[in-house]
Write an enzyme that holds these catalytic residues in place. Sequence first.
Site, short mmCIF file in Angstrom:
data_model
loop_
_atom_site.label_atom_id
_atom_site.label_comp_id
_atom_site.label_asym_id
_atom_site.label_seq_id
_atom_site.Cartn_x
_atom_site.Cartn_y
_atom_site.Cartn_z
CG ASN A 46 -1.35 19.22 -10.15
OD1 ASN A 46 -1.93 18.92 -8.97
ND2 ASN A 46 -0.94 18.46 -11.18
NE ARG A 383 -1.76 13.87 1.76
CZ ARG A 383 -1.62 14.91 1.93
NH1 ARG A 383 -2.23 15.59 2.49
NH2 ARG A 383 -0.54 15.46 1.78
NE ARG A 413 3.83 20.80 2.69
CZ ARG A 413 4.79 21.69 3.50
NH1 ARG A 413 4.32 22.62 3.98
NH2 ARG A 413 5.70 20.92 3.74
CG HIS A 443 3.79 8.75 3.30
ND1 HIS A 443 4.12 8.10 2.26
CD2 HIS A 443 2.68 9.56 2.91
CE1 HIS A 443 3.28 8.35 1.08
NE2 HIS A 443 2.70 9.53 1.36
CE1 TYR A 476 -5.66 11.08 -6.92
CE2 TYR A 476 -4.19 10.43 -4.53
CZ TYR A 476 -5.07 11.59 -5.51
OH TYR A 476 -5.00 12.92 -5.26
NE ARG A 572 1.74 11.53 -10.25
CZ ARG A 572 1.76 11.21 -8.76
NH1 ARG A 572 0.99 10.23 -8.45
NH2 ARG A 572 1.94 12.39 -8.15
CG HIS A 600 -0.81 7.33 -5.21
ND1 HIS A 600 -0.96 6.78 -4.22
CD2 HIS A 600 -0.16 8.69 -4.99
CE1 HIS A 600 -0.65 7.52 -3.23
NE2 HIS A 600 -0.25 8.30 -3.65
#
Length: 721
Positions: A46, A383, A413, A443, A476, A572, A600
Amino acid sequence: MGNKKTHFFNRELSWIEFNARVLTEANRKENPLLERLKFLSIVSSNFDEFFMVRVAGLKHQAKINPNEADSSGLTPLKQLTLISERVHEIFSHQHMMLREHIFPLLGKKGLSYIPPEDFTEAERQFAGNFFQKHIFPLLTPLKSGKNGELPYIANLRLYAAFLLKPIIDTKNIHPAFCPAAEEKALAFVQIPPAVQRIIWLPSESKKQRFTLLDDIILAFGTRLFEGYSVDQSLVFKAVCDAAFTVDEERHEDFMEAMEEILAARRASVPIRLTCTDTSSEITKILVEKTGLSSQDVYKAGKIIDLSSLSNLAEKSGFSKHRYPAWKPLYPPSLMQNEAMWDILKQRDILLHVPYESYDPVLRFINDAADDPDVLAIKMTLYRTSGKSPIIKTLERAARKGKQVTVFVELKARFDEKRNISWAQQLMHFGVIVVHGIANLKVHAKMLLVVRRESDGIVRYVHMATGNYNEKTARLYSDISLFTSNPEIANDATVFFNMISGYSAIQTMRRLYMAPVNLKSRLLYMIEREKMHSTRETPGLIMAKMNSLADPDIIKALYDANNAHVRIMLNVRGICTLVPGIRKQSENISVISIVDRFLEHSRIFYFQNGGAEEAYLSSADWMSRNLDRRVELMFPVTQKDLFQELKDILHLYFSDNTHAHELNADGTWSLKKPRSGEIPVRAQESLYNKYKQRAETANKEIPRLFTVRRKEPRERGGPKSL
């Protein structure tokens, strides 16, 4: 982190505190040992991304606008100082936990880390042979430049650095291979990324002993430098600037522009240096030559880059030191032999991963690819996994003559390279690939299937809070909705038309889209809750998300607070809202749950004076999501599914074992059961709920009895009864 004038916490410091909460899980003695090690490794990975993007961005800002303060009142330089101080604290605590707690406890359980100085004679011989046969041929020692310049240092790669001194007469060495007398003989070796970092040592007992690849290279690295001895050595890793954005106005070929960004990222400058504490002299040279300051350097003991140690958790024979398996459960509502189209014509389906299996999503896409009545498939990809079965299914659908349209977001990214590859591969098979909306990232997560049926064209839609990635769906917590609702299906068609071609902004009846009207809808619903609320009958907002940092949303929540609206937030990660301040946020509570699955999903509930509404969304309440990304928020209206979402939210807010509560001073407190209170662990309760539902459904499925009979013998023979 707070500021009395603006009432906002700093975004970067808030994100750092999320990692402190992750570290808390590594410190919990009730967690299995290998899971505790995983949490340590997550903190490392992270922080790598945080420094590459956020800290790099702050450093750019400090050069361009050094006096420009953020919403919390902090300038870039002040933020960098506070970030360094807090990350150093967490970094030190993280490595202390590994050194003094996790490794010793693992050793007692039969899984031991062995540094070279503790090798047995047999282990030293093995390590030497391993170095000579498997490592030495891969290594390329690099010397420092004429004026001590460093060779190229790749981002996130581990390096061994050696300070050398001659042990033979240098007069007999050609000057090209011998440093000048006044120069330091400093050499570098990149630790081969293709070799597993964890090296298992031979053992005659059931106990497992391992060392690290970098340990072996340091121990036997003298073999690389004939005529020299190693005076000092260390292992280091540079985190480099990845805060690059594409100039979308300058480039006509967007894919080419993204490839330029990838090239620039490979050659970027260091932002952070982590190293072992084994050589202060080499560290000083590295700091000087990289242009970093002391606050950018993080010294560990003898091990750095804990992210790769997560592989230890997969070691066979140590299952009791991992979480007990929670097998994903197939939703009973989809277990019938009916086609999904027939099921979805009757009712909507809610899917909650990883408690429930991701297979229905793959089944939905596969059925669409193989069904001769399916005419078209449209979907977004942000993704995906490395060997995505979804990509192969889309290719198969295109080969079968279906019209397949995929929006591949090239600006995701650190997944840019993979997405460029997917885009090119899909185009090769005849898929219509759309990539790139100027100055926006797509997104949103949506899949639309268009099918020809007896009564005309019918459209089926899948929308989700998480990516189309079957691997992260095991880790997730995300929720998705399958529906054939005509209004939503029509909105889905409008959505794809808007993002794939020239189209004026069109009104959608059930879906809300950023940056068009999602934010305004949220502000409207918060204001509406305020208007319904009184001291006697307060309103209620419950919301779960990854991050909360949009100033307009936060101000609206403060206003609703002052109208007695009760606001329950489950955030979160980043939260810049300050709770618990009189006449500002005394009716607002904020919790954050950190457990075995990454939270998530985004769920929003509004009491609305009794006419309740619930939504799922791909968007967090962040300015980037609401103003600079294409996102979707979609309603859940089917009565049973609406109640299920509401129950999920209440369960999260009742967690008193893995929930942390945000205090007015920016600190977080781990919630614990009060006297007489039953412990509640939300994730465990959710899994047990879905497990019980699946088991009950299995009992209720009617079973066919197989009747076994003997066949009659030939005519004239006796018959069986």
